[in-house]
Motif scaffolding. Structure first.
Motif, PDB file in Angstrom:
ATOM      1  N   ARG A 410       0.831  -1.214   0.000  1.00 19.57           N
ATOM      2  CA  ARG A 410       0.000   0.000   0.000  1.00 19.57           C
ATOM      3  C   ARG A 410       0.863   1.260   0.000  1.00 19.57           C
ATOM      4  O   ARG A 410       0.523   2.261  -0.642  1.00 19.57           O
ATOM      5  N   LEU A 512      -5.871  -4.896  -4.234  1.00 20.17           N
ATOM      6  CA  LEU A 512      -5.693  -3.605  -3.575  1.00 20.17           C
ATOM      7  C   LEU A 512      -5.242  -2.546  -4.580  1.00 20.17           C
ATOM      8  O   LEU A 512      -5.723  -1.409  -4.551  1.00 20.17           O
ATOM      9  N   VAL A 516      -7.116   0.847  -5.009  1.00 15.60           N
ATOM     10  CA  VAL A 516      -6.496   2.008  -4.357  1.00 15.60           C
ATOM     11  C   VAL A 516      -5.967   3.028  -5.352  1.00 15.60           C
ATOM     12  O   VAL A 516      -6.252   4.226  -5.256  1.00 15.60           O
TER      13      VAL A 516
END
Length: 773
Positions: A410, A512, A516
């Motif tokens: 992330r 993700l 994201v």
């Protein structure tokens, strides 16, 4: 002999003087006589057939008289005798109730006497500091008061006063016990309640007094007396609970949290002092073995000087001893074990599977720590939450590893996109050494390495046929893909549950990214053309590796992954679509800006007017400038093929708009035609410059110079320029009865409309129009 009841009733004056028994006897004899006569009469009448009617009637009259006498006697018994019996029973009941009331009064008086005696003995014991006896007498008084209150229907106003007196005396004793306790365990706390400051924690001290002071007259063990009295009064848990909170917040938890903090024990004649000192420590988190050792020092001190006192759980029950260490352990164990796990064991979990074997030392230290606490009675046999956590290291390792991977991924996704690296067909990602299905390590490979097998005609595909074309991607995406390969490589050497968890963590990384990146960088992807191009390349790069990522590790992973579940191919269309949609959105935005700039050209009407010509020229220059600017930010980023298609599409949009505007004009003078030609020539000369290859792209020059391949209306635009400069005959010749180059690009109506706009209405024009069909 007359019965007792009859005599009583006779003497009461409510019966006649004649005895009831005598009357009943006389009636009985008379009944027998009548019975004999009746039988004799029936026998004579029905057996001897004698006429005896008169005798029968006499006998009937006698029987009736006897019946009346019997009924009268029965009525007398019912009314007189039974009423007298009821009166006697009622008098007896009252006597019984009076006796019971007297007995109850005696019991109440006895309880009051015992209550008073207990309070007097309590006062005497308290004055002599005999706390155990005083507590027992208070409990005895409490029991007496409870019995008094339980007697229903016999409430005394004095009971309320007795209750108040008992409460006052109990609080008085608790005050004395509290004073004694404060002398035995003295806390010196920092002025602030902040538990997170190391400087404040260093000011904490705990003084334990094990011997009476010099001014004390009694040398008896005060500690045991105080604790026993608190246990009798039911206040021991409350007192230890407050002590346990101070112990947790100011001693135990800081020892777990701060690696540099150590407990120091100082011995004095009257007792011991526990304080802290801080040493230099480079470790950010303390090792579990050090934490266990520091905690053990404190708990051993408390066990030796404070908690090793036998306390009876109930009055007079010698076999039911209360273990103080066990009581304190119940109060602190849940919190301290949670602190050890959260602030120590979590950070000791290895981040690499190769270090899992070393973690056995932590498990042994944890087991030894729990055994030591059980030996001191702090823990019961089934309290092994800490050890269960330590032994479950494989699960925690997998969870921690997955968490670290997701956090790292992330962070990469939210970093800047514009920091790029160049990818060429020769660029490869190192695949770690993997165990072959037979158990031997295979040689390190490169990914993606795609050598195609020979075809039937012995013609082989090119070395870079399946390679990603030269382009630029974000540095963070390259690191993200390396993270995925490293995580899958570690999964191949882990146990089955861990391997499966790590594999799906890698899948979660890409899920993700899909969620994201477009959201986090949404504004920049919309505003900055370069970033949208880089994002397009990032998505294509990820999709390119996802095609073979699962296959490379499939046979090195446990079932069911090795049975076909280890795949990422299903995610490829989504990533390709994500990159394409983002770039197409940017293309639509650039198209809109081009059309907005061309709308300022005033539809190329009346170019003889200087203002109109200036507006048209300015619009053309703005379009060329926009294309040039996009070329600078895209050319070194996008693959050559994608770049040429994108720039060709935008240039095609501009010239198509110009063609439509010029073809729609109804009147074009000679000067207008010249100026329109000049504007179109500017576009023809400078527009293709955006396709000029970079120095390192010399081999692609032949592709980039073929502008018509990427600009669909390029030849039509050139034909329009020829029409603007040609005469009628030249136009007719280029039409060539619908077979010439002009007919290929323009329709009949478009050519006729241009002829009518360019030339005046003459016979020659009419003749030319007839040939356009």
């Amino acid at each position: 002999m007359a019965s007792f009841v009859t005599e009583v009733l006779a003497h009461s004056g409510r019966l006649e003087k004649e005895d009831l028994g005598t009357k009943i006897s006389r009636l009985s004899r008379r009944v027998e006589e009548v019975k004999g006569e009746v039988c004799d009469m029936i026998n004579k009448k029905y057996d001897e057939f004698l006429p005896s009617m008169q005798s029968a009637e006499d006998l009937v009259a006698q029987v009736n008289n006897l019946n009346r006498d019997v009924d009268l006697l029965k009525s007398t018994i019912d009314n007189e005798v039974q009423n007298e019996l009821k009166v006697a029973i009622s008098e007896f009941t009252e006597l019984k109730q009076q006796l019971e009331r007297n007995t109850m009064i005696l019991g109440v008086l006895r309880q009051l006497q015992e209550f008073n005696s207990a309070i007097e003995k309590y006062n005497a014991a308290l004055s002599e500091r005999n706390y155990i006896n005083a507590a027992e007498q208070l409990e005895k008084a409490q029991s007496c008061l409870k019995i008094l209150k339980s007697r229903k229907g016999f409430e005394l106003k004095v009971l309320k006063s007795l209750g108040i007196e008992l409460t006052v005396q109990k609080q008085n004793m608790l005050y004395h016990l509290g004073e004694e306790w404060q002398k035995l365990a003295v806390w010196k706390l920092p002025p602030s309640k902040d538990h997170s400051s190391l400087d404040l924690i260093l000011k904490t001290e705990l003084h334990l007094c094990t011997l009476p002071s010099a001014d004390e007259t009694s040398s008896a063990p005060v500690l045991g007396s105080v604790l026993q009295a608190l246990a009798i009064l039911g206040e021991l848990n409350t007192k230890l609970k407050f002590f346990s909170q101070l112990l947790l917040n100011y001693i135990l938890k800081p020892l777990v949290l701060y690696p540099s903090l150590h407990a120091v024990v100082e011995t004095h004649p009257q007792g011991v002092i526990l304080r802290f000192e801080s040493t230099k420590c480079e470790q950010e988190r303390p090792p579990p073995a050090d934490v266990f050792l520091k905690l053990k020092v404190v708990l051993e001190l408390l066990h030796k000087h404070l908690l090793d006192v036998p306390v009876e759980n109930q009055i007079g029950d010698e076999n039911n001893k209360l273990v103080l260490a066990e009581v304190l352990g119940d109060l602190i164990w849940e919190d301290i074990s949670e602190s050890i796990i959260k602030d120590c064991l979590v950070y000791s979990i290895p981040t690499n599977s190769s270090k899992l074997e070393q973690y056995e030392e932590v498990i042994k230290a944890t087991e030894q720590f729990e055994n030591d606490l059980k030996g001191m009675k702090y823990l019961k046999g089934d309290a092994t939450e800490l050890l269960k956590y330590a032994r479950n290291v494989n699960s925690h390792f997998a969870s921690k590893k997955c968490q670290d991977v997701i956090v790292t991924a992330r962070n990469l996704m939210t970093s800047e996109i514009h920091n790029t690296v160049k990818i060429t067909p020769e660029s490869k990602v190192n695949v770690p050494k993997l165990q072959s299905p037979g158990g031997e390590k295979t040689k390190p490979q490169k990914s993606p390495s795609r050598e195609a097998p020979a075809l039937e005609n012995e013609v082989k595909l090119g070395q870079h046929t399946f390679s990603l074309p030269t382009c630029r991607i974000s540095e963070s995406v390259e690191k993200l893909m390396e993270l995925a390969y490293q995580t899958l490589s570690e999964a191949t050497t882990s146990n089955k549950p861990c391997a499966i968890q790590l594999f799906y963590t890698v899948r979660n990384i890409f899920h993700l990214f899909y969620d994201v990146v477009p959201t986090y960088h949404k504004e920049n992807l919309q505003k900055l053309p370069q970033l949208s191009a880089i994002h397009h390349n990032n998505c294509m790069y990820i999709a390119h590796h996802l095609l073979t990522l699962g296959h490379q590790f499939r046979y090195h992973l446990p079932t069911p992954l090795s049975d076909g579940a280890a795949t990422f191919v299903d995610m490829v269309p989504g990533f390709r679509r994500l990159g394409t949609e983002t770039f197409l959105a940017q293309m639509r935005l650039q198209k809109g800006e081009l059309l907005d700039r061309l709308s300022n050209a005033r539809s190329f009407i009346n170019m003889e007017d200087e203002d109109n010509y200036t507006a048209g020229h300015k619009a053309i220059r703005q379009v060329i400038h926009q294309l040039s600017r996009l070329g600078k930010v895209w050319q070194d980023v996008l693959p050559v093929g994608i770049y040429c298609k994108a720039m060709g599409t935008l240039l095609n949009t501009a010239i198509t708009e110009m063609i439509n505007k010029i073809a729609a004009l109804e009147d074009i003078s000679t000067e207008d035609g010249e100026r329109l030609y000049t504007l179109c020539r500017t576009m023809i000369e400078e527009g293709p410059l955006v396709f000029t290859p970079l120095l390192e792209e010399g081999k692609n020059k032949k592709y980039q110079e073929e502008v018509p391949i990427y600009v669909q209306k390029w030849m039509k635009f050139k034909e329009l320029m020829i029409i603007l400069q040609a005469n009628l005959q030249e136009i007719v010749d280029r039409w060539a009865d619908g077979k010439g180059p002009l007919a290929t690009e323009f329709s009949t109506n478009e050519v006729k409309s241009l002829i009518r706009a360019l030339f005046q209405n003459t016979e020659r024009r009419a003749a030319a129009l007839t040939k356009i069909k």
